[in-house]
Scaffold this active site. Structure first.
Site, short mmCIF file in Angstrom:
data_model
loop_
_atom_site.label_atom_id
_atom_site.label_comp_id
_atom_site.label_asym_id
_atom_site.label_seq_id
_atom_site.Cartn_x
_atom_site.Cartn_y
_atom_site.Cartn_z
N HIS A 89 -10.18 -60.36 -32.02
CA HIS A 89 -11.02 -60.64 -30.85
C HIS A 89 -11.93 -61.81 -31.17
O HIS A 89 -13.04 -61.65 -31.69
CB HIS A 89 -11.83 -59.40 -30.48
CG HIS A 89 -12.57 -59.53 -29.18
ND1 HIS A 89 -12.44 -58.63 -28.14
CD2 HIS A 89 -13.43 -60.47 -28.72
CE1 HIS A 89 -13.19 -59.01 -27.12
NE2 HIS A 89 -13.81 -60.12 -27.46
N ASP A 130 -6.90 -65.03 -21.12
CA ASP A 130 -7.72 -64.10 -20.34
C ASP A 130 -8.14 -64.66 -18.99
O ASP A 130 -8.34 -65.87 -18.82
CB ASP A 130 -8.95 -63.61 -21.14
CG ASP A 130 -10.08 -64.61 -21.24
OD1 ASP A 130 -9.81 -65.82 -21.18
OD2 ASP A 130 -11.25 -64.17 -21.36
N GLY A 145 -15.50 -62.39 -19.37
CA GLY A 145 -16.65 -62.74 -18.52
C GLY A 145 -17.49 -61.52 -18.19
O GLY A 145 -17.27 -60.43 -18.74
N GLU A 169 -18.39 -53.48 -22.29
CA GLU A 169 -19.30 -54.33 -23.08
C GLU A 169 -20.68 -54.35 -22.42
O GLU A 169 -21.68 -54.15 -23.09
CB GLU A 169 -18.72 -55.76 -23.17
CG GLU A 169 -19.62 -56.73 -23.94
CD GLU A 169 -19.08 -58.18 -23.93
OE1 GLU A 169 -18.26 -58.51 -23.04
OE2 GLU A 169 -19.51 -58.97 -24.79
O1 LIG Z 1 -14.46 -71.63 -15.97
C1 LIG Z 1 -15.09 -71.43 -14.94
O2 LIG Z 1 -15.24 -72.31 -14.09
C2 LIG Z 1 -15.72 -70.10 -14.71
C3 LIG Z 1 -16.23 -69.77 -13.46
C4 LIG Z 1 -16.84 -68.55 -13.27
C5 LIG Z 1 -16.92 -67.62 -14.32
C6 LIG Z 1 -16.40 -67.98 -15.54
C7 LIG Z 1 -16.52 -67.03 -16.66
O3 LIG Z 1 -17.01 -65.95 -16.48
C8 LIG Z 1 -16.04 -67.42 -17.98
C9 LIG Z 1 -16.33 -66.38 -19.02
C10 LIG Z 1 -15.75 -66.76 -20.35
O4 LIG Z 1 -16.45 -66.09 -21.36
C11 LIG Z 1 -15.53 -65.83 -22.37
N1 LIG Z 1 -16.16 -64.89 -23.30
C12 LIG Z 1 -16.55 -65.23 -24.52
N2 LIG Z 1 -17.10 -64.18 -25.12
C13 LIG Z 1 -17.07 -63.16 -24.26
C14 LIG Z 1 -17.50 -61.82 -24.35
O5 LIG Z 1 -18.05 -61.32 -25.34
N3 LIG Z 1 -17.32 -61.05 -23.25
C15 LIG Z 1 -16.72 -61.52 -22.14
N4 LIG Z 1 -16.29 -62.80 -22.03
C16 LIG Z 1 -16.47 -63.61 -23.07
C17 LIG Z 1 -14.30 -65.38 -21.64
O6 LIG Z 1 -13.15 -65.53 -22.42
C18 LIG Z 1 -14.29 -66.37 -20.48
O7 LIG Z 1 -13.62 -67.53 -20.86
C19 LIG Z 1 -15.78 -69.20 -15.75
ZN LIG Z 2 -14.94 -61.29 -26.23
#
Ligand SMILES: O=C(O)c1cccc(C(=O)CC[C@H]2O[C@@H](n3cnc4c(=O)[nH]cnc43)[C@H](O)[C@@H]2O)c1
Ligand SMILES: [Zn+2]
Length: 353
Positions: free
Chosen positions: A27, A149, A183, A213
Site C-alpha cells: 500500500h 485506483d 481519496g 480510514e
Molecule cells: O485528480 C483530480 O482532479 C481529483 C479530483 C477530485 C478528487 C481527487 C482525489 O480525491 C484524489 C485523491 C488521491 O489521494 C490518493 N491517496 C493517497 N493517499 C491516500 C490515502 O491514505 N487515502 C486515500 N487516498 C489517498 C488517492 O490514490 C487518490 O489519487 C482527485
Molecule cells: Zn492509501
C-alpha cells in the site's frame, strides 16, 4: 526520512535488522512517494508550481490539519507531473527508493485519471510506467506491479475512466494487477462503485479499495459486500466492530495497515491509540505499509520499527510481518516462495550465534 511524526523507539539492532530485511510493500501511492529530491527535480522542470522545493519548507508543507488538507496538498504535487517523462522519472525514482529499503516487491497505487484529466496522453502515461517498471526490475531487482485506483470524490466519471484504462486491451499496462478506490470517504459511499469493480474483477483484477480510514466500520462492510474486497486499505475503524474483526480474521482478508499515515492525516489521534494490536489479537492478517512516505515523514523501514514497538516484536515477529505481506500480495506462488525463503535465510543468519 525524518522521524518527525512518530518516534519508533525500536532498539538500534532492530533498526539494522529491519533495514536489511527483504520486504514487500502493498500500500504505497505513486505520487505520494515523490521524495523531496523528486519533487525538487519536477519543480525545476515546471517552475510555475506552488510546491516548495527546499526540504525544510517541504516538511511544513507536508504537515496536515486533516484528511481534506492532505488531499489538497497531494493534488498540488499531482499538478507537478505533466509529461510522460515526468511520470517515468517519478516511477523509476520511487523504485530506487524502495530498492534501497530492500523492498523486493511493491504494488504501487496509481491514479491514472488524475493524470489523463490533466492532459497527459494515456498511451504515453502507460508506456512511461511500464518503461520504469522494466528498468527498475533489471537495475534494482525490485518487482513493481500496479493498482489503478478511482479517486472517488471525483465522481463516477473518474470511475468510468479508471475502469476503461484498466481493462481496454489497447491501454491496460502489463504490470496491472489490482483495482482500488482512494481519496476521501466521507460523502463518497462505496456501493456506487460496484459496477466498476465488477468490470475490473471480470477482467482479472484484484479488488483492494481503501475503506475505514476516515469513516466507520460500515464502510469496510460495504467494501467487502459491494466491491468484493480481497484486502482492505487501512481498515482502521474495523476495530470498532467485533463482528467485522471476526469476519476479517475468518475470511483471511488482510488489512494494509499504515500507522504513521493514520497519525499524519489525523485519522487516529496518537500512535499509542492505533488499533493494530487489536487486529493482531483478533487473528487478522496484518501487513505493514507506508502509504505516502515522504509526505508523512516516514518510509517502510520506519513503519516496521513503529509496528515492532506497538506489537512488542523481536526479529522473528518482524520477519513474520514481512512474510504476511508476501503472502497477501498478488505475486505468483514461485515469486512468493522466493521472497519468503529470502526472509527466512536473512533472519536465520542474523540470529545465528
Ligand atoms: O485528480 C483530480 O482532479 C481529483 C479530483 C477530485 C478528487 C481527487 C482525489 O480525491 C484524489 C485523491 C488521491 O489521494 C490518493 N491517496 C493517497 N493517499 C491516500 C490515502 O491514505 N487515502 C486515500 N487516498 C489517498 C488517492 O490514490 C487518490 O489519487 C482527485
Ligand atoms: Zn492509501
Amino acid at each position: 526520512m525524518t522521524d518527525r511524526l512518530v518516534d519508533a523507539r525500536a532498539p538500534r539492532d532492530l533498526h539494522s535488522f529491519i533495514a536489511g530485511l527483504p520486504k514487500a510493500e502493498l500500500h504505497v501511492h505513486h505520487v505520494g512517494s515523490a521524495s523531496p529530491r523528486i519533487v525538487a527535480e519536477l519543480a525545476a522542470r515546471h517552475p510555475d508550481s506552488k510546491v516548495p522545493t527546499d526540504p525544510e519548507a517541504l516538511v511544513d508543507y507536508f504537515t496536515f490539519t486533516d484528511f481534506a488538507h492532505f488531499i489538497d496538498v497531494y493534488l498540488s504535487v499531482v499538478d507537478l507531473i505533466r509529461t510522460p517523462e515526468d511520470v517515468r522519472l517519478l516511477t523509476y525514482e520511487v523504485a530506487r527508493d524502495l530498492a534501497r529499503q530492500q523492498v523486493r516487491y511493491a504494488e504501487l497505487t496509481i491514479t491514472p485519471f488524475s493524470s489523463t484529466r490533466r492532459g497527459i496522453d494515456e498511451l504515453g502515461f502507460m508506456a512511461a510506467i511500464e518503461d520504469a517498471r522494466k528498468a527498475a526490475e533489471a537495475e534494482f531487482g525490485t518487482v513493481l506491479r500496479w493498482c489503478f485506483d478511482i479517486p472517488g470524490e471525483a465522481g463516477l466519471e473518474s470511475a468510468e475512466e479508471t475502469v476503461r484504462l484498466a481493462t481496454e486491451d489497447r491501454v491496460r499496462p502489463e504490470g496491472l494487477v489490482s483495482f482500488g478506490l482512494g481519496g476521501p470517504e466521507i460523502g463518497v459511499p462505496r456501493p456506487q462503485f460496484k459496477p466498476y469493480f465488477d468490470r475490473a474483477i471480470a477482467a482479472g483484477l484484484h479488488s483492494v479499495p481503501h475503506a475505514g480510514e476516515t469513516t466507520g466500520p460500515e464502510t469496510v462492510w460495504d467494501a467487502l459486500t459491494h466491491l468484493r474486497a480481497e484486502r482492505i486499505g487501512h481498515g482502521t475503524s474495523s476495530a470498532q466492530d467485533p463482528k467485522l474483526l471476526a469476519h476479517l480474521a475468518e475470511h483471511r482478508i488482510p488489512l494494509e495497515v499504515c500507522p504513521t499515515s493514520n497519525i499524519a492525516t489525523r485519522a487516529v489521534r496518537t500512535i499509542d491509540e492505533h488499533p493494530i494490536k487489536e487486529f493482531v489479537r483478533a487473528g487478522i492478517v496484518v501487513t505493514i505499509n507506508s502509504d505516502d512516505p515522504p509526505m508523512f515523514g516516514t518510509d517502510l523501514n520506519n513503519e516496521y520499527a513503529v509496528a515492532a514497538r506497538l506489537l512488542d516484536l523481536d526479529e522473528r515477529g518482524l520477519a513474520g510481518l514481512a512474510k504476511n505481506a508476501v503472502d497477501a500480495s498478488f505475486l505468483d506462488d514461485a515469486g512468493k516462495a522466493r521472497i519468503s525463503a529470502e526472509i527466512d535465510t536473512y533472519t536465520a543468519a542474523w540470529l545465528a550465534p
